[in-house]
Design an enzyme around this catalytic site. Structure first.
Site, PDB file in Angstrom:
ATOM      1  N   ASP A  42       0.830  -1.202   0.000  1.00 40.80           N
ATOM      2  CA  ASP A  42       0.000   0.000   0.000  1.00 40.80           C
ATOM      3  C   ASP A  42       0.868   1.258   0.000  1.00 40.80           C
ATOM      4  O   ASP A  42       0.358   2.372  -0.159  1.00 40.80           O
ATOM      5  CB  ASP A  42      -1.002  -0.001   1.158  1.00 40.80           C
ATOM      6  N   SER A  43       2.181   1.074   0.110  1.00 38.37           N
ATOM      7  CA  SER A  43       3.121   2.179  -0.071  1.00 38.37           C
ATOM      8  C   SER A  43       3.053   2.747  -1.478  1.00 38.37           C
ATOM      9  O   SER A  43       3.625   3.810  -1.751  1.00 38.37           O
ATOM     10  CB  SER A  43       4.549   1.726   0.239  1.00 38.37           C
ATOM     11  N   ASP A  81      -0.901  -6.370  -0.731  1.00 34.80           N
ATOM     12  CA  ASP A  81      -1.076  -5.736   0.576  1.00 34.80           C
ATOM     13  C   ASP A  81      -2.522  -5.277   0.715  1.00 34.80           C
ATOM     14  O   ASP A  81      -3.014  -4.504  -0.118  1.00 34.80           O
ATOM     15  CB  ASP A  81      -0.134  -4.532   0.658  1.00 34.80           C
ATOM     16  N   LYS A 111      -1.093  -9.783   2.267  1.00 40.46           N
ATOM     17  CA  LYS A 111      -0.464  -9.365   3.528  1.00 40.46           C
ATOM     18  C   LYS A 111      -1.451  -8.506   4.304  1.00 40.46           C
ATOM     19  O   LYS A 111      -2.119  -7.645   3.721  1.00 40.46           O
ATOM     20  CB  LYS A 111       0.819  -8.574   3.287  1.00 40.46           C
ATOM     21  N   GLU A 113      -1.864  -6.075   7.780  1.00 36.79           N
ATOM     22  CA  GLU A 113      -1.311  -5.431   8.970  1.00 36.79           C
ATOM     23  C   GLU A 113      -2.092  -5.956  10.169  1.00 36.79           C
ATOM     24  O   GLU A 113      -3.296  -5.728  10.286  1.00 36.79           O
ATOM     25  CB  GLU A 113      -1.398  -3.919   8.856  1.00 36.79           C
ATOM     26  N   GLU A 179       8.280  -5.117  11.334  1.00 32.36           N
ATOM     27  CA  GLU A 179       8.741  -3.806  10.874  1.00 32.36           C
ATOM     28  C   GLU A 179       9.135  -2.902  12.029  1.00 32.36           C
ATOM     29  O   GLU A 179       8.362  -2.677  12.966  1.00 32.36           O
ATOM     30  CB  GLU A 179       7.657  -3.115  10.030  1.00 32.36           C
TER      31      GLU A 179
END
Length: 269
Positions: A42-43, A81, A111, A113, A179
């Site tokens: 999502d970056s 993500d 992925k 979070e 992270e």
């Protein structure tokens, strides 16, 4: 490469390699260079779409970029993500969003979070055949709550990371991103669980490493303190574009070599 292959790499002498990818040309280069996992992060929001954070990124945007990466990847695992609020509210919608990444965008895994709220979702997705990579420590989607600071710096917080790592392992996650946590915390989590850990700003003792491709190739204006710049793509792009502008302005480009003429079409006016 599939989730089973990644899981079996736990404890290997050769660490796993992972980088972000947002488009087909970049994905092709990364795979040619030997990167084993391509994360459509999502970056993409702040690195490609001009947002100030990852928060505005939509499911449609991640699906589109994931499909582009998947089209250019033959061997590397493609991980999509899951963006902000694509999970965590309605469990059925979360399953639909995650399933879409495999069905429509051809991802190999998603992925998430992670936190206490994602344990059951991880279990449900893996039971349905959607491989899940968990993500603990710094979770940028929670930046409005926690800020973008190193996590797990106090014993209670470190124990919570370890506890959640165990819970997501038992729920079926095939790997775990750690992270921006202290290296000694990452080492203990890595030793305690049976699935590979992928570190980003988490020291050298994880089973693999991940960074954003923009920082690795030198495309970003700056890099995180835990990152490393291995090239100067930004400088090379600027130099090439400056040369183009100068050539156009001077009349050097386009030259005869770049042009095509038809001898019989000379008297249109």
């Amino acid at each position: 490469m599939r989730a089973k292959d990644i899981r079996e790499r736990k404890g290997d002498d050769e660490p796993l390699t992972m980088l972000t990818a947002y488009d087909a040309p970049t994905a092709a280069v990364l795979e040619e260079a030997g990167v084993e996992m391509l994360l459509v992060g999502d970056s993409v929001g702040n690195l490609r779409l001009g947002y100030d954070s990852t928060i505005p990124v939509t499911v449609d945007q991640i699906a589109s970029h994931t499909a582009a990466v998947a089209r250019a990847s033959d061997e590397a695992m493609v991980v999509a993500d899951m963006p902000f609020l694509s999970f965590g509210a309605d469990p059925d919608e979360a399953v639909e969003h995650a399933g879409r990444m495999l069905k429509e965008a051809n991802a190999d895994a998603v992925k998430i979070e992670s936190g206490p709220h994602t344990v059951e979702l991880t279990r449900r997705l893996t039971q349905l055949g959607v491989p899940v990579q968990a993500h603990l420590g710094l979770t940028p989607q929670h930046e409005n709550e926690t800020g973008l600071f190193r996590q797990g710096t106090e014993e209670s917080a470190a124990k919570q990371i370890l506890d959640l790592a165990h819970k997501h392992e038992r729920a079926g996650a095939f790997s775990l991103v750690l992270e921006h946590v202290p290296a000694n915390v990452a080492r203990q989590v890595t030793e305690a669980i049976s699935i590979p850990t992928i570190g980003i700003g988490a020291g050298p003792d994880c089973d693999g490493q991940v960074l954003t491709v923009d920082e690795v190739i030198g495309l970003s204006e700056s890099a995180a303190p835990f990152s490393e710049v291995f090239g100067d793509v930004r400088g090379e792009m600027r130099s090439a574009v400056e040369s183009y502008v100068a050539a156009v302005e001077s009349g050097e480009f386009p030259a005869d070599d770049h042009s095509h003429y038809e001898d019989d079409i000379d008297d249109l006016h």
